[in-house]
Design a protein around this motif. Structure first.
Motif, PDB file in Angstrom:
ATOM      1  N   ALA A  26     -24.390 -47.281 -89.712  1.00 59.72           N
ATOM      2  CA  ALA A  26     -25.412 -47.270 -90.758  1.00 59.72           C
ATOM      3  C   ALA A  26     -26.113 -45.913 -90.806  1.00 59.72           C
ATOM      4  N   GLU A  27     -26.719 -45.630 -91.985  1.00 60.35           N
ATOM      5  CA  GLU A  27     -27.521 -44.411 -92.114  1.00 60.35           C
ATOM      6  C   GLU A  27     -28.879 -44.604 -91.451  1.00 60.35           C
ATOM      7  N   ARG A  28     -29.499 -45.780 -91.649  1.00 62.18           N
ATOM      8  CA  ARG A  28     -30.824 -46.065 -91.099  1.00 62.18           C
ATOM      9  C   ARG A  28     -30.840 -47.503 -90.575  1.00 62.18           C
ATOM     10  N   ALA A  29     -31.702 -47.752 -89.595  1.00 66.05           N
ATOM     11  CA  ALA A  29     -31.848 -49.101 -89.042  1.00 66.05           C
ATOM     12  C   ALA A  29     -33.319 -49.350 -88.729  1.00 66.05           C
ATOM     13  N   PHE A  30     -33.746 -50.610 -88.930  1.00 63.15           N
ATOM     14  CA  PHE A  30     -35.140 -50.992 -88.728  1.00 63.15           C
ATOM     15  C   PHE A  30     -35.191 -52.354 -88.031  1.00 63.15           C
ATOM     16  N   VAL A  31     -36.229 -52.548 -87.224  1.00 59.24           N
ATOM     17  CA  VAL A  31     -36.566 -53.883 -86.726  1.00 59.24           C
ATOM     18  C   VAL A  31     -37.924 -54.237 -87.318  1.00 59.24           C
ATOM     19  N   VAL A  32     -37.962 -55.353 -88.058  1.00 59.11           N
ATOM     20  CA  VAL A  32     -39.189 -55.822 -88.697  1.00 59.11           C
ATOM     21  C   VAL A  32     -39.515 -57.180 -88.094  1.00 59.11           C
ATOM     22  N   LEU A  33     -40.658 -57.291 -87.407  1.00 58.01           N
ATOM     23  CA  LEU A  33     -41.052 -58.531 -86.753  1.00 58.01           C
ATOM     24  C   LEU A  33     -42.213 -59.188 -87.483  1.00 58.01           C
ATOM     25  N   ALA A  34     -42.297 -60.513 -87.348  1.00 59.29           N
ATOM     26  CA  ALA A  34     -43.376 -61.282 -87.969  1.00 59.29           C
ATOM     27  C   ALA A  34     -44.437 -61.592 -86.924  1.00 59.29           C
ATOM     28  N   ASN A  52     -32.835 -43.261 -87.674  1.00 59.58           N
ATOM     29  CA  ASN A  52     -31.804 -42.809 -88.598  1.00 59.58           C
ATOM     30  C   ASN A  52     -30.553 -42.429 -87.790  1.00 59.58           C
ATOM     31  N   PHE A  53     -29.510 -42.027 -88.471  1.00 56.97           N
ATOM     32  CA  PHE A  53     -28.239 -41.770 -87.785  1.00 56.97           C
ATOM     33  C   PHE A  53     -28.334 -40.607 -86.801  1.00 56.97           C
ATOM     34  N   GLU A  54     -29.370 -39.757 -86.942  1.00 55.06           N
ATOM     35  CA  GLU A  54     -29.564 -38.650 -86.006  1.00 55.06           C
ATOM     36  C   GLU A  54     -30.326 -39.083 -84.757  1.00 55.06           C
ATOM     37  N   GLY A  55     -30.823 -40.338 -84.732  1.00 55.31           N
ATOM     38  CA  GLY A  55     -31.565 -40.841 -83.585  1.00 55.31           C
ATOM     39  C   GLY A  55     -33.057 -40.620 -83.675  1.00 55.31           C
ATOM     40  N   VAL A  70     -27.217 -50.800 -82.722  1.00 52.82           N
ATOM     41  CA  VAL A  70     -26.834 -51.187 -84.086  1.00 52.82           C
ATOM     42  C   VAL A  70     -26.234 -49.996 -84.831  1.00 52.82           C
ATOM     43  N   LEU A  71     -26.836 -48.833 -84.702  1.00 50.51           N
ATOM     44  CA  LEU A  71     -26.294 -47.643 -85.359  1.00 50.51           C
ATOM     45  C   LEU A  71     -24.906 -47.317 -84.826  1.00 50.51           C
TER      46      LEU A  71
END
Length: 656
Positions: A159-167, A180-183, A153-154
């Motif tokens: 993007a600057e930051r990416a998250f996966v949020v699960l239910a 984050n963009f630095e990995g 995704v990055l």
């Protein structure tokens, strides 16, 4: 074919490699899923692709962060010619083809750069999307899968930051992975996302997209937007079979309009593909957990079954003991109440022992049990305790030959901290047996100093632990045992006469197995059933020829030797124990030795038997003292003492 060969030579630092392209397409990048994998951090995960077409070999940049260069010029897409050098970060990739093969178009036939950029941009992104989906789908463990998802995704969105949020099953959101963009992982990821946006996407199953969240009217009342200082925000659902599993959330806190409507649509399509992999990884994880739980439950069940078998044996003995006490010494079927405590015998020799026990059991005086090694002296001591008035109290036993003098003293009488080097506060066997019975096996091996201390206890009923001045008074019944004639040891000055008389108040003499041959079939049947029950299997039948061989053999190791032989036979046999399974020395043993007529040569006979049995055990154990001691039913320390006493050399014994 050899003339179809196209080769790429890769140089990255000191590393050199060669890669071939005969047909189709290969990819170059940092991800391990690429055909040409680079270590340079300037290379994107999937940096570029090289494709072999009908009349050319084409290089396409897949939206890399740092660009792709051919012969020093940055390119988006280009037809390669032999000798071209591709630069990806610090890596150089040289394109080679055979001299008689034309695979590239003349540079003059290439499209104009602007048209090329327009035509290749969407195609390049789609290729990157396919590669990313393939990379993610190849992972079956949930956490590594989510990490690959965010890396992709990055790469795809910038993007600057990416998250996966699960239910979870209750619909509660939890941030599983962040980048984050630095990995690197984002610190405190639970509070780094706008949960209001994530909850909305989870509830509606529709994406939320804003080019400037701080000025977006939809989020004016959302405090987390202000607190996080968000500008560009894109949150898309992870949908699978009509269910939203969670969301992919990306943002940029510094720049507005980083994401476009096209990014939203592309990321939604990508998320739908990844949701399938997430669902599969969850199912695999649940199945793995279930298998582990099943294996653990199976292990616990096996332990419970093993404990249950032991408990059944104990309960059978206890019930038989109670039944025997209720109906008297014999219940009409010839079952002695001593069967209930493991003592089996119908022979005249054992009936004489039972007659003595009837007078001994209910008494509280010391008992001395004498008999050869393996005749069951400790079993007899336990029977006296379990059938006597102290049955509800502790039964404690110690082999006096198994410990050196200093350890045996502290073991018997206990010690206080500091009594000797390394001493700690500990209760001795006498104190632990208070109210019950203390069994001292091989009492003849006790040193003169310890004999004196034991005599003092028997006279006064109290003792002092090592390092303590105040005596301790206990109520303990002493049962002792020896395979040596204590009377002869008294005559030779090796055992205190006054202690002998204190211990020998109620003597019990156990006959050797060769003097009670009538009991051998009963013992063999009982041992067979017991070993089979402990192993959780049906008891194999004893062939009559086996029982006959047992009757001919002399059994110098007595009942213990018979039990060990039966244990081995049950382990090696299936439905029946046949004569060919019996140990050769038992099968060919011949008649048992005659009993000595008098006591004049008894000590010599006992010593000779000890030497013979020690040598036999060492020979069967091939000189291994630990195994030989276990076979003889004594400790390694006791075996060493007996070998020194009789001058037995381990090497000679092992080879005999």
């Amino acid at each position: 074919m050899a003339d179809d060969l196209i080769r790429f030579r890769v140089a990255e630092g000191d590393a050199r490699s060669s890669h071939e392209l005969r047909e189709g397409r290969i990819t170059v990048g940092r991800s391990k899923g690429n055909d040409i994998t680079l270590a340079d951090r300037q290379a994107s995960r999937v940096h570029c692709a090289i494709e072999r077409l009908a009349h050319e070999v084409r290089l396409t940049d897949l939206g890399s962060q740092n660009g792709t260069f051919v012969n020093g010029d940055q390119v988006l897409s280009i037809a390669l010619e032999p000798g071209d050098v591709i630069q990806v970060g610090a890596a150089r990739i040289e394109f080679e083809v055979p001299a008689d093969r034309t695979v590239a178009l003349d540079r003059r036939s290439r499209p104009a750069p602007d048209l090329l950029k327009e035509l290749s941009g969407e195609r390049a992104f789609l290729l990157r999307l396919v590669d990313a989906a393939r990379d993610v789908a190849g992972e079956t463990e949930l956490e590594p899968l989510l990490e690959r998802l965010l890396d992709a995704v990055l790469d795809l969105t910038g993007a600057e930051r990416a998250f996966v949020v699960l239910a979870d099953k209750e619909g509660i959101l939890e941030t599983e992975v962040s980048r984050n963009f630095e990995g690197s992982a984002v610190q405190n990821p639970e509070v780094a996302v706008s949960r209001s946006i994530a909850q909305e996407v989870l509830a509606t199953g529709e994406p939320v997209f804003s080019i400037n969240a701080r000025e977006d009217e939809r989020f004016r009342a959302v405090q987390s937007i202000v607190n996080l200082g968000l500008r560009s925000v894109l949150c898309v659902p992870l949908r699978f079979r009509g269910e939203t599993l969670g969301v992919v959330y990306i943002d940029n806190r510094l720049e507005a309009a980083v994401f476009s409507a096209r990014d939203r649509d592309r990321l939604c399509a990508f998320a739908d593909q990844v949701a399938v992999a997430i669902s599969n990884a969850r199912l695999i994880g649940e199945l793995t957990d279930s298998n582990r739980a099943l294996a653990a439950a199976r292990g616990r069940l096996e332990n419970l079954n093993r404990d249950l078998r032991r408990t059944v044996l104990d309960r059978e003995a206890e019930l038989a003991s109670v039944r025997a006490r209720l109906v008297g010494d014999d219940d009409g079927d010839g079952e002695s109440r001593y069967d209930a405590v493991g003592i089996i015998g119908r022979s005249p020799a054992m009936r004489r022992v039972f007659d003595v026990l009837e007078r001994v059991v209910d008494s509280d005086f010391p008992v001395l049990v004498e008999g050869e090694s393996g005749t069951g002296k400790e079993l007899m001591a336990r029977a006296i305790h379990r059938l006597g008035p102290r049955r509800s109290e502790a039964f404690v036993s110690e082999n006096c030959a198994a410990l050196p003098e200093t350890l045996l003293e502290s073991e018997l009488f206990g010690a206080v901290k500091g009594a000797f080097t390394g001493a700690t506060n500990r209760r001795g066997l006498l104190e632990r047996a208070n109210g019950g019975t203390l069994f001292l096996d091989e009492v003849s091996e006790m040193s003169p100093a310890l004999q004196s201390k034991l005599l003092r206890f028997l006279q006064e009923g109290e003792f002092r632990p090592l390092g303590r001045t105040e005596p301790i008074r206990v109520d303990v019944r002493i049962i002792s045992a020896s395979n040596k004639d204590l009377r002869e040891l008294v005559k030779e000055g090796e055992f205190r006469e006054d202690l002998f008389y204190r211990l020998n108040v109620l003597p019990v003499k156990l006959p050797p197995l060769r003097a009670r041959k009538e009991d051998i079939p009963l013992l063999a049947e009982r041992f067979t059933s017991r070993v089979a029950l402990a192993a959780g299997r049906e008891a194999p039948a004893l062939d009559p020829a086996v029982v006959e061989a047992f009757g001919r053999y002399g059994w110098p190791g007595n009942v213990r030797e018979l039990e060990n032989e039966v244990r081995r036979l049950v382990t090696l046999s299936d439905e029946a124990i046949t004569i060919d399974r019996v140990s050769s020395h038992v099968r060919e043993g011949g008649s048992a030795p005659e009993e000595p007529e008098g006591d004049a040569d008894l000590n010599a006979r006992i010593s000779a038997m000890e030497v013979r049995e020690i040598k036999r055990a060492l020979a069967e154990a091939r000189g291994n003292k630990s195994r030989a001691a276990a076979q003889l039913g004594i400790s390694r320390f006791a075996l060493n003492r007996k070998m020194e006493k009789h001058g037995i050399d381990p090497g000679d014994a092992a080879g005999s």
